[in-house]
Write a protein that holds these residues in place. Structure first.
Motif, PDB file in Angstrom:
ATOM      1  N   ARG A  67       0.879  -1.307  -0.325  1.00 41.41           N
ATOM      2  CA  ARG A  67      -0.327   0.013   0.214  1.00 41.41           C
ATOM      3  C   ARG A  67       1.437   1.072  -0.382  1.00 41.41           C
ATOM      4  O   ARG A  67       0.409   1.974  -0.607  1.00 41.41           O
ATOM      5  CB  ARG A  67      -0.880  -0.032   1.133  1.00 41.41           C
ATOM      6  CG  ARG A  67      -1.515  -0.851   1.329  1.00 41.41           C
ATOM      7  CD  ARG A  67      -2.629  -1.400   1.979  1.00 41.41           C
ATOM      8  NE  ARG A  67      -3.893   0.122   1.953  1.00 41.41           N
ATOM      9  CZ  ARG A  67      -5.083   0.482   3.432  1.00 41.41           C
ATOM     10  NH1 ARG A  67      -5.341  -0.221   3.522  1.00 41.41           N
ATOM     11  NH2 ARG A  67      -5.411   1.413   2.612  1.00 41.41           N
ATOM     12  N   GLY A  68       2.115   1.778   0.362  1.00 38.54           N
ATOM     13  CA  GLY A  68       2.798   1.905   0.588  1.00 38.54           C
ATOM     14  C   GLY A  68       2.070   3.492   1.588  1.00 38.54           C
ATOM     15  O   GLY A  68       0.925   3.190   2.197  1.00 38.54           O
ATOM     16  N   GLU A  69       2.826   4.462   1.992  1.00 41.94           N
ATOM     17  CA  GLU A  69       2.651   5.775   2.341  1.00 41.94           C
ATOM     18  C   GLU A  69       3.013   6.646   2.601  1.00 41.94           C
ATOM     19  O   GLU A  69       4.165   6.973   1.870  1.00 41.94           O
ATOM     20  CB  GLU A  69       2.198   5.395   4.344  1.00 41.94           C
ATOM     21  CG  GLU A  69       3.702   5.548   5.102  1.00 41.94           C
ATOM     22  CD  GLU A  69       3.519   4.879   6.260  1.00 41.94           C
ATOM     23  OE1 GLU A  69       2.280   4.881   7.521  1.00 41.94           O
ATOM     24  OE2 GLU A  69       4.572   5.051   6.688  1.00 41.94           O
ATOM     25  N   GLN A  70       2.978   7.604   3.534  1.00 45.29           N
ATOM     26  CA  GLN A  70       3.053   8.989   3.206  1.00 45.29           C
ATOM     27  C   GLN A  70       4.946   9.014   3.653  1.00 45.29           C
ATOM     28  O   GLN A  70       5.310   7.786   5.072  1.00 45.29           O
ATOM     29  CB  GLN A  70       2.582  10.008   4.274  1.00 45.29           C
ATOM     30  CG  GLN A  70       2.583   9.989   5.634  1.00 45.29           C
ATOM     31  CD  GLN A  70       1.422  11.202   5.805  1.00 45.29           C
ATOM     32  OE1 GLN A  70       1.153  11.465   5.634  1.00 45.29           O
ATOM     33  NE2 GLN A  70       1.765  11.518   6.987  1.00 45.29           N
ATOM     34  N   GLY A  71       5.442   9.946   3.397  1.00 48.52           N
ATOM     35  CA  GLY A  71       6.919  10.274   4.503  1.00 48.52           C
ATOM     36  C   GLY A  71       7.698   9.000   3.386  1.00 48.52           C
ATOM     37  O   GLY A  71       7.953   8.995   2.051  1.00 48.52           O
ATOM     38  N   HIS A  72       9.173   9.175   4.309  1.00 51.50           N
ATOM     39  CA  HIS A  72      10.498   8.612   3.121  1.00 51.50           C
ATOM     40  C   HIS A  72      11.416   8.145   4.554  1.00 51.50           C
ATOM     41  O   HIS A  72      10.904   9.025   5.328  1.00 51.50           O
ATOM     42  CB  HIS A  72      11.019   9.187   2.322  1.00 51.50           C
ATOM     43  CG  HIS A  72      11.167  11.114   2.948  1.00 51.50           C
ATOM     44  ND1 HIS A  72       9.737  12.091   3.005  1.00 51.50           N
ATOM     45  CD2 HIS A  72      12.467  11.727   3.577  1.00 51.50           C
ATOM     46  CE1 HIS A  72      10.799  13.274   4.149  1.00 51.50           C
ATOM     47  NE2 HIS A  72      12.139  12.717   3.865  1.00 51.50           N
ATOM     48  N   TRP A  73      12.045   7.252   3.563  1.00 49.94           N
ATOM     49  CA  TRP A  73      13.098   6.815   4.906  1.00 49.94           C
ATOM     50  C   TRP A  73      14.457   8.148   4.775  1.00 49.94           C
ATOM     51  O   TRP A  73      14.251   8.664   3.857  1.00 49.94           O
ATOM     52  CB  TRP A  73      14.221   5.987   4.236  1.00 49.94           C
ATOM     53  CG  TRP A  73      12.756   5.085   4.385  1.00 49.94           C
ATOM     54  CD1 TRP A  73      12.574   3.334   3.044  1.00 49.94           C
ATOM     55  CD2 TRP A  73      13.167   4.177   5.909  1.00 49.94           C
ATOM     56  NE1 TRP A  73      11.744   2.376   4.120  1.00 49.94           N
ATOM     57  CE2 TRP A  73      12.219   3.276   5.488  1.00 49.94           C
ATOM     58  CE3 TRP A  73      13.400   4.639   6.751  1.00 49.94           C
ATOM     59  CZ2 TRP A  73      11.967   1.617   6.417  1.00 49.94           C
ATOM     60  CZ3 TRP A  73      13.154   3.214   7.780  1.00 49.94           C
ATOM     61  CH2 TRP A  73      12.180   1.728   7.411  1.00 49.94           C
ATOM     62  N   THR A  74      14.692   8.556   5.481  1.00 45.69           N
ATOM     63  CA  THR A  74      16.051   9.127   6.377  1.00 45.69           C
ATOM     64  C   THR A  74      16.861   8.547   7.089  1.00 45.69           C
ATOM     65  O   THR A  74      16.225   8.162   8.626  1.00 45.69           O
ATOM     66  CB  THR A  74      15.831  10.431   6.624  1.00 45.69           C
ATOM     67  OG1 THR A  74      14.843   9.762   8.334  1.00 45.69           O
ATOM     68  CG2 THR A  74      14.241  11.223   5.909  1.00 45.69           C
ATOM     69  N   THR A  75      18.499   8.787   7.198  1.00 41.26           N
ATOM     70  CA  THR A  75      18.804   8.264   8.220  1.00 41.26           C
ATOM     71  C   THR A  75      18.640   8.740   9.512  1.00 41.26           C
ATOM     72  O   THR A  75      18.949   8.131  10.497  1.00 41.26           O
ATOM     73  CB  THR A  75      20.378   8.585   7.741  1.00 41.26           C
ATOM     74  OG1 THR A  75      20.939   8.097   6.304  1.00 41.26           O
ATOM     75  CG2 THR A  75      21.561   8.373   8.955  1.00 41.26           C
ATOM     76  N   SER A  76      18.793  10.274   9.928  1.00 37.00           N
ATOM     77  CA  SER A  76      18.222  10.399  11.666  1.00 37.00           C
ATOM     78  C   SER A  76      17.447   9.713  11.669  1.00 37.00           C
ATOM     79  O   SER A  76      17.085   9.280  12.717  1.00 37.00           O
ATOM     80  CB  SER A  76      18.266  12.016  11.184  1.00 37.00           C
ATOM     81  OG  SER A  76      16.986  12.911  10.439  1.00 37.00           O
ATOM     82  N   GLY A  77      16.282   9.353  10.629  1.00 38.55           N
ATOM     83  CA  GLY A  77      14.689   9.105  11.485  1.00 38.55           C
ATOM     84  C   GLY A  77      14.711   7.830  11.868  1.00 38.55           C
ATOM     85  O   GLY A  77      14.755   7.171  12.856  1.00 38.55           O
ATOM     86  N   HIS A 214       9.188  10.269  18.731  1.00 40.09           N
ATOM     87  CA  HIS A 214       8.736  11.626  17.711  1.00 40.09           C
ATOM     88  C   HIS A 214       9.553  11.700  17.228  1.00 40.09           C
ATOM     89  O   HIS A 214       9.287  12.272  15.545  1.00 40.09           O
ATOM     90  CB  HIS A 214       8.038  12.400  19.108  1.00 40.09           C
ATOM     91  CG  HIS A 214       7.581  13.393  18.630  1.00 40.09           C
ATOM     92  ND1 HIS A 214       7.393  14.837  18.475  1.00 40.09           N
ATOM     93  CD2 HIS A 214       6.553  13.653  17.890  1.00 40.09           C
ATOM     94  CE1 HIS A 214       6.812  15.978  17.958  1.00 40.09           C
ATOM     95  NE2 HIS A 214       6.067  14.791  17.939  1.00 40.09           N
ATOM     96  N   LYS A 215      10.884  11.880  17.118  1.00 33.95           N
ATOM     97  CA  LYS A 215      11.246  12.960  16.340  1.00 33.95           C
ATOM     98  C   LYS A 215      11.825  12.003  15.165  1.00 33.95           C
ATOM     99  O   LYS A 215      12.584  12.135  14.559  1.00 33.95           O
ATOM    100  CB  LYS A 215      13.145  12.680  17.312  1.00 33.95           C
ATOM    101  CG  LYS A 215      13.188  14.540  18.171  1.00 33.95           C
ATOM    102  CD  LYS A 215      14.450  14.785  18.870  1.00 33.95           C
ATOM    103  CE  LYS A 215      14.435  15.689  19.093  1.00 33.95           C
ATOM    104  NZ  LYS A 215      14.435  17.213  18.701  1.00 33.95           N
ATOM    105  N   GLY A 216      12.314  10.652  15.364  1.00 38.32           N
ATOM    106  CA  GLY A 216      12.157   9.457  14.814  1.00 38.32           C
ATOM    107  C   GLY A 216      10.909   9.973  13.395  1.00 38.32           C
ATOM    108  O   GLY A 216      11.463   9.702  12.375  1.00 38.32           O
TER     109      GLY A 216
END
Length: 361
Positions: A67-77, A214-216
């Motif tokens: 299905r996928g979703e909003q957002g994207h992968w980031t190193t910091s997250g 929350h920050k992640g």
């Protein structure tokens, strides 16, 4: 209005799941021990990790793939979410250790849920650089939490032999050699110190869990499944891989059995769904300033009533125990609601353009 209903439903899921987590894990640890009246340590922890793998790794991967979703992968997250999962896993192990050293859910979990929001607030304040904005109401709430925690500990339900190990059908045996002692358990004073150290570990880890998660999530553009996936991976590595490595070197007096495995898996599933509830609450627009006080305030209430109902001990509760529990809950809410948050971000005003000179005739 609709968004707020989704927020309420999400953190209500966490309150219910985290409220029953402690007692159910306590049952599983008791059933897996080969020492009558004792508690297994690592096998229940393995089950918690397996449950997190199912709920927090397999399910998010399937969701993202189909299905996928909003957002994207980031190193910091990803790093922050993995740290959150690591803190959660260490806290879960701390709960098991507190039970192993003789702690009972009726006071272990209220102490955890009373102390964790205090740690949560100070970490949030530190990260936001708002230490100078601490007010008297915040300090009063902190004092209420401490006094309530001490009261809960002093007036916990009278100790009947393993009354809190009661499941609907059976109770764990209370003695091994007939002398009233439990094999493999340290003396009373040492046991108390180890209980407190275990509880303190949980308080610190679970107090830092919320801000990191929350920050992640924010670093991954408010993704829901990606932070949960990182939490599940951290739990699996620590609770399953790590525990199996330790057990291969130093086995413990425990064994796999249907009852203990079932209860421990249910506890792990409750913890994972609780983590998902927090992520969803943030995703639907909830803010840590009121989501976390409601979670940390509601979960111990659910925990206490669940424990008392399961053990059938309503008539044995001392009034001061209830007073202490109320202090813990009210203090936790006050600490978080009145924690320094700062004002809204300043909006820089654009410099007004000077009027263009009127062309001369």
């Amino acid at each position: 209005m609709r968004g707020m209903l989704f927020v309420v439903a999400s953190f209500a899921l966490t309150v219910l799941c985290w409220g029953v987590y402690g007692p159910v894990l306590h049952w599983g640890a008791a059933d897996m021990s080969t020492i009558p009246g004792g508690h297994a340590r690592l096998l229940p922890f393995v089950c918690v990790g397996l449950a997190y793998f199912g709920v927090g790794v397999v399910a998010p991967l399937v969701w993202l793939w189909t299905r996928g979703e909003q957002g994207h992968w980031t190193t910091s997250g990803a790093v922050l979410s993995l740290i959150a999962g690591t803190l959660g896993a260490i806290g879960a192990l701390g709960i098991i250790m507190a039970f192993t050293f003789g702690g009972k859910p009726s006071y272990v979990m209220p102490l955890v849920f009373g102390g964790a929001p205090v740690v949560n607030s100070f970490i949030t304040i530190y990260l936001a650089g708002k230490a100078k904005e601490i007010g008297p109401v915040f300090l009063a709430g902190l004092i209420m939490v401490v006094l309530g925690a001490v009261t809960v500990l002093m007036f916990k339900p009278a100790a009947k032999p393993h009354a809190e190990d009661l499941r609907p059908a059976e109770a764990a045996a209370a003695d091994v050699d007939g002398n009233g002692d439990r094999e493999g358990v340290v003396d009373e004073a040492g046991s108390f110190v180890l209980q407190m150290l275990s509880i303190a570990t949980v308080v610190v880890c679970w107090g830092a869990y919320g801000p990191m998660l929350h920050k992640g999530q924010a670093a991954m553009a408010n993704s829901r499944m990606r932070p949960l996936l990182c939490v599940g991976i951290a739990y699996f590595l620590i609770a399953v891989v790590g525990s199996e490595l330790i057990l291969s070197v130093k086995p413990e007096p425990s064994h796999w059995n249907p009852s203990g495995t079932f209860w421990s898996l249910m506890a792990g599933a409750a913890g994972a769904f609780g983590a998902l509830g927090i992520i969803l609450a943030f995703n639907f627009g909830g803010k840590p300033v009121y989501v976390m006080p409601l979670v940390f305030g509601g979960a111990p209430v659910v925990n206490t009533f669940f424990t008392i109902v399961a053990a059938g001990r309503f008539t044995e509760i001392h009034p001061f125990f209830w007073a202490g529990l109320i202090l813990v809950i009210a203090g936790a809410a006050i600490v978080l609601v009145f924690a320094p948050r700062g004002g809204p971000p300043k909006v820089e005003k654009k410099a007004e353009k000077a009027p263009e000179p009127t062309p001369s005739a």
